[in-house]
Scaffold this motif. Structure first.
Motif, PDB file in Angstrom:
ATOM      1  N   LEU A  37      25.606  37.987  49.031  1.00 34.85           N
ATOM      2  CA  LEU A  37      26.981  38.269  48.625  1.00 34.85           C
ATOM      3  C   LEU A  37      27.643  39.036  49.766  1.00 34.85           C
ATOM      4  N   CYS A  38      28.746  38.527  50.271  1.00 36.90           N
ATOM      5  CA  CYS A  38      29.383  39.166  51.419  1.00 36.90           C
ATOM      6  C   CYS A  38      30.876  39.289  51.187  1.00 36.90           C
ATOM      7  N   GLY A  39      31.512  40.095  52.014  1.00 38.67           N
ATOM      8  CA  GLY A  39      32.940  40.341  51.891  1.00 38.67           C
ATOM      9  C   GLY A  39      33.233  41.802  52.156  1.00 38.67           C
ATOM     10  N   ALA A  40      34.510  42.137  52.207  1.00 33.83           N
ATOM     11  CA  ALA A  40      34.932  43.498  52.521  1.00 33.83           C
ATOM     12  C   ALA A  40      34.485  44.476  51.448  1.00 33.83           C
ATOM     13  N   SER A  41      34.424  45.759  51.809  1.00 33.21           N
ATOM     14  CA  SER A  41      34.118  46.803  50.826  1.00 33.21           C
ATOM     15  C   SER A  41      35.122  46.730  49.685  1.00 33.21           C
ATOM     16  N   GLY A  42      34.609  46.811  48.444  1.00 30.00           N
ATOM     17  CA  GLY A  42      35.477  46.760  47.279  1.00 30.00           C
ATOM     18  C   GLY A  42      35.848  45.368  46.829  1.00 30.00           C
ATOM     19  N   CYS A  43      35.204  44.327  47.409  1.00 24.12           N
ATOM     20  CA  CYS A  43      35.586  42.947  47.074  1.00 24.12           C
ATOM     21  C   CYS A  43      34.962  42.458  45.769  1.00 24.12           C
ATOM     22  N   GLY A  44      33.963  43.194  45.240  1.00 25.74           N
ATOM     23  CA  GLY A  44      33.327  42.796  43.995  1.00 25.74           C
ATOM     24  C   GLY A  44      31.835  42.533  44.100  1.00 25.74           C
ATOM     25  N   LYS A  45      31.257  42.731  45.280  1.00 23.38           N
ATOM     26  CA  LYS A  45      29.824  42.459  45.457  1.00 23.38           C
ATOM     27  C   LYS A  45      28.978  43.322  44.521  1.00 23.38           C
ATOM     28  N   THR A  46      29.234  44.628  44.540  1.00 23.68           N
ATOM     29  CA  THR A  46      28.432  45.537  43.721  1.00 23.68           C
ATOM     30  C   THR A  46      28.646  45.269  42.237  1.00 23.68           C
ATOM     31  N   THR A  47      29.885  44.963  41.828  1.00 26.64           N
ATOM     32  CA  THR A  47      30.149  44.639  40.424  1.00 26.64           C
ATOM     33  C   THR A  47      29.349  43.422  39.989  1.00 26.64           C
ATOM     34  N   LEU A  48      29.278  42.411  40.838  1.00 25.75           N
ATOM     35  CA  LEU A  48      28.504  41.224  40.499  1.00 25.75           C
ATOM     36  C   LEU A  48      27.026  41.561  40.322  1.00 25.75           C
ATOM     37  N   THR A  49      26.486  42.409  41.193  1.00 23.27           N
ATOM     38  CA  THR A  49      25.074  42.799  41.034  1.00 23.27           C
ATOM     39  C   THR A  49      24.878  43.575  39.736  1.00 23.27           C
ATOM     40  N   ARG A  50      25.864  44.384  39.344  1.00 22.66           N
ATOM     41  CA  ARG A  50      25.747  45.165  38.103  1.00 22.66           C
ATOM     42  C   ARG A  50      25.821  44.279  36.871  1.00 22.66           C
ATOM     43  N   LEU A  51      26.538  43.179  36.967  1.00 19.64           N
ATOM     44  CA  LEU A  51      26.566  42.245  35.844  1.00 19.64           C
ATOM     45  C   LEU A  51      25.226  41.518  35.714  1.00 19.64           C
ATOM     46  N   ILE A  52      24.569  41.267  36.829  1.00 20.34           N
ATOM     47  CA  ILE A  52      23.286  40.572  36.795  1.00 20.34           C
ATOM     48  C   ILE A  52      22.192  41.458  36.221  1.00 20.34           C
ATOM     49  N   ASN A  53      22.175  42.743  36.630  1.00 20.98           N
ATOM     50  CA  ASN A  53      21.101  43.616  36.119  1.00 20.98           C
ATOM     51  C   ASN A  53      21.474  44.347  34.832  1.00 20.98           C
ATOM     52  N   GLY A  54      22.684  44.106  34.319  1.00 24.39           N
ATOM     53  CA  GLY A  54      23.080  44.661  33.030  1.00 24.39           C
ATOM     54  C   GLY A  54      23.664  46.056  33.087  1.00 24.39           C
ATOM     55  N   LEU A  55      23.757  46.648  34.267  1.00 23.92           N
ATOM     56  CA  LEU A  55      24.319  47.995  34.360  1.00 23.92           C
ATOM     57  C   LEU A  55      25.796  48.014  33.972  1.00 23.92           C
ATOM     58  N   ALA A  56      26.465  46.900  34.169  1.00 23.02           N
ATOM     59  CA  ALA A  56      27.845  46.752  33.684  1.00 23.02           C
ATOM     60  C   ALA A  56      27.825  45.743  32.538  1.00 23.02           C
ATOM     61  N   PRO A  57      28.282  46.113  31.355  1.00 24.72           N
ATOM     62  CA  PRO A  57      28.994  47.349  31.022  1.00 24.72           C
ATOM     63  C   PRO A  57      28.135  48.414  30.353  1.00 24.72           C
ATOM     64  N   GLN A  58      26.811  48.253  30.340  1.00 21.82           N
ATOM     65  CA  GLN A  58      25.996  49.163  29.538  1.00 21.82           C
ATOM     66  C   GLN A  58      25.883  50.562  30.149  1.00 21.82           C
ATOM     67  N   TYR A  59      25.917  50.653  31.487  1.00 20.32           N
ATOM     68  CA  TYR A  59      25.864  51.970  32.129  1.00 20.32           C
ATOM     69  C   TYR A  59      27.218  52.327  32.724  1.00 20.32           C
ATOM     70  N   PHE A  60      27.855  51.329  33.338  1.00 20.64           N
ATOM     71  CA  PHE A  60      29.207  51.525  33.865  1.00 20.64           C
ATOM     72  C   PHE A  60      30.188  50.961  32.840  1.00 20.64           C
ATOM     73  N   PRO A  61      30.833  51.809  32.064  1.00 19.99           N
ATOM     74  CA  PRO A  61      31.672  51.332  30.957  1.00 19.99           C
ATOM     75  C   PRO A  61      32.830  50.454  31.436  1.00 19.99           C
ATOM     76  N   GLY A  62      33.151  49.481  30.621  1.00 18.69           N
ATOM     77  CA  GLY A  62      34.254  48.601  30.947  1.00 18.69           C
ATOM     78  C   GLY A  62      34.293  47.425  29.997  1.00 18.69           C
ATOM     79  N   ALA A  63      35.245  46.544  30.239  1.00 17.23           N
ATOM     80  CA  ALA A  63      35.433  45.372  29.375  1.00 17.23           C
ATOM     81  C   ALA A  63      34.938  44.124  30.083  1.00 17.23           C
ATOM     82  N   LEU A  64      33.951  43.453  29.457  1.00 18.64           N
ATOM     83  CA  LEU A  64      33.415  42.199  29.980  1.00 18.64           C
ATOM     84  C   LEU A  64      33.911  41.045  29.121  1.00 18.64           C
ATOM     85  N   THR A  65      34.527  40.078  29.757  1.00 23.00           N
ATOM     86  CA  THR A  65      34.910  38.848  29.065  1.00 23.00           C
ATOM     87  C   THR A  65      34.188  37.691  29.728  1.00 23.00           C
ATOM     88  N   GLY A  66      34.059  36.582  29.005  1.00 23.87           N
ATOM     89  CA  GLY A  66      33.230  35.495  29.497  1.00 23.87           C
ATOM     90  C   GLY A  66      31.768  35.824  29.252  1.00 23.87           C
TER      91      GLY A  66
END
Length: 560
Positions: A37-66
């Protein structure tokens, strides 16, 4: 058809703070592939990894759709503990994922959580330690380890339970060339075992030949997906247009070799000390005096002019290349630096002499645990057990306490130096006299103005790094030590930090940069000090013949 290890179907995620992390993403990652996963800082790379390992939204609160499906499991219907059996994670800052006090216990921790038999746990720990070359460090306290060693322990710890999917977030940000080569071998092994490896990364050359799929993100959206063949065919011009660092070692070498370098300072006579100057970097205005002394120092009693004929320190001859020609350039002089950790049998640092020219960047290179960070701490005076002295351009000898008023450090783990409730307050805290407009100018020059009211710990790793650099600039101290300043930075912000540091040096600051980043080192270095096992193994101006090759070999992994 190859089954998908990870699937996202119109997945969007908004953090509870209101920030959008990922937008309407549909993606299938085939099992057994290395996906970068590549791209500028803040492009969404870390968020995508958190969705894969479940940290988002279970540890990092937020709204997941889809939907996000991992190994056939909908992450909305599984807790993190259940997903941990399928997904192993290595974070950008490994300290945030450690639960124990030493290496052995950390390797055993996940196995114990899964209630494995004690004999099996011991066998897995020993086997993993051998694979990651940690045999001699199993009983080492984690608090005593370097950043690179901690990253290696984190990678080893997730391997003990043999998960089918491994997610790594900036895994090489604190690793030296040897450790990167070892990590590459581990990734290759994982791939041969059929595991799926997802790597969010800015430094890409070490993955040459391993990448099966590359995903470029921009603003929380997938901008482009590259197959293995498309990724390998990308030209230099194309990858630069995407804001990416070199994809191959050859591109990396070419990039480093084409960087023209001219020393930042013009030689001046030793008696002509640099005069106070206004440092104007972007909109930064800061008073700098390369010979400024702390108010607590009694120059009448401590000042000892440097003897031009002095040829030894602590009984050891000075290597010709470590001492500048007297009368050429004002410098800070390190003399007799020695440091030994408690219970150690030998000195971890023993540097008889090293000169740090004013108005220039001296880059400190070497393997993890070579003593680079120890040298940086001793230079600033953060540990009074360090023996030796720092002599100013005016000939004043500074002991540890006095060096605190002359030097400031941007730490490798910036989380350890962020204390306030807002970014603006963090910068103003460092100022000798509070000046809100000056602080805002510093933030503006680093692209952080819009973050002025945010909590520092809410920022991305790269943003935190820039906040720490902003605080160092605002402190107005003449010597700035930066420990891995480009860790976690994308190509654009790496160039930005490099230009800022060079600008500061050009206007009088004395910069000491500890780094493993070859691109950054080639951009900023005037001089290079190579530390091996706590000793100064080499010192040279980067502009001298043959120096570029030495620096490249010291920083770039040798990959077969």
């Amino acid at each position: 058809m190859t089954r998908a290890a990870v699937q996202l179907d119109h997945a969007s995620f908004h953090y509870a703070t209101g920030r959008e992390g990922l937008h309407e993403t549909t993606l299938a990652l085939p099992a057994g592939q290395v996906v970068v996963l590549c791209g500028a800082s803040g492009c969404g790379k870390t968020t995508l990894t958190r969705l894969i390992n479940g940290l988002a939204p279970q540890y990092f609160p937020g709204a997941l759709t889809g939907t996000v499906t991992v190994g056939g499991t909908d992450t909305r219907n599984a807790d993190i503990a259940a997903l941990a059996k399928q997904v192993g994670s290595v974070f950008q800052n490994p300290n945030t994922q450690f639960f124990t006090m030493n290496v052995r216990d950390e390797l055993a921790f996940a196995c114990e959580n899964f209630a494995m038999p004690p004999d099996e746990i011991r066998a897995r720990v020993e086997s993993t330690a051998r694979r990651f070359h940690l045999e001699g460090l199993l009983d080492r306290p984690l608090a005593d380890m370097s950043g690179g060693q901690l990253q290696r322990v984190a990678c080893a710890a997730v391997s003990t339970t043999n998960p089918g999917i491994l997610v790594l977030d900036e895994p090489t940000s604190n690793l030296d060339a040897t450790a990167i080569a070892a990590l590459r071998a581990i990734v290759a092994t994982w791939k041969s075992e059929g595991r799926t490896i997802v790597i969010a990364e800015h430094r890409l050359a070490w993955l040459d030949g391993l990448v099966d799929t590359a995903i470029l993100l921009d603003g929380g959206r997938i901008a482009r997906v590259f197959s293995r063949e498309e990724w390998q065919r990308l030209t230099d011009a194309e990858r630069r247009s995407f804001g990416l660092r070199p994809l191959t070692l050859q591109q990396l070498r070419d990039d480093c070799e084409r960087k023209e370098h001219t020393p930042l300072h013009a030689p001046v006579h030793a008696t002509e000390h640099a005069t106070p100057a206004a440092v104007d970097t972007g909109r930064i205005i800061a008073h700098v005096d390369t010979g400024r002394m702390p108010a607590a120092v009694d120059t009448a009693s401590t000042s000892t002019p440097i003897d031009a004929g002095h040829t030894s320190v602590c009984g050891e001859p000075l290597a010709p290349e470590t001492t500048l020609v007297r009368g050429a350039t004002p410098a800070y002089h390190v003399r007799g630096f020695r440091y030994r950790y408690p219970h150690a049998r030998r000195d971890s640092l023993d540097i008889a002499a090293l000169d740090l020219p004013c108005g220039a960047v001296t880059t400190i290179v070497g393997l993890n645990s070579a003593g680079k960070s120890t040298f940086a701490r001793c230079l600033q005076g953060l540990d009074r057990r360090c023996k030796g002295t720092l002599i100013t351009p005016d000939g004043v000898r500074l002991q540890a306490r006095q060096r605190l008023d002359v030097c400031t450090t941007v730490l490798q783990d910036v989380n350890r130096e962020l204390f306030t409730e807002s970014v603006l307050a963090e910068v103003m805290l460092s100022q000798p006299h509070e000046n809100e407009q000056a602080a805002l100018n510093v933030l503006d020059s680093l692209g952080l103005r819009e973050c002025a009211d945010r909590h520092p710990l809410s920022l991305s790793g790269g943003q935190k790094q820039r906040v720490a650099i902003a605080a160092a600039i605002a402190s107005e101290r003449p010597v700035i030590i930066v420990d891995e300043p480009t860790s976690g930075l994308d190509l654009h912000h790496m160039h930005e930090v490099s230009q800022l540091i060079r600008g500061l040096a050009r206007r009088g600051r004395t910069i000491v940069a500890v780094t493993h980043d070859p691109e950054f080192a080639f951009e900023v270095s005037d001089y290079v000090a190579h530390i091996v096992n706590g000793r100064l193994a080499d010192w040279y101006p980067l502009a001298s013949p043959g120096s570029a090759g030495k620096l490249f070999d010291a920083l770039v992994p040798h990959i077969a």
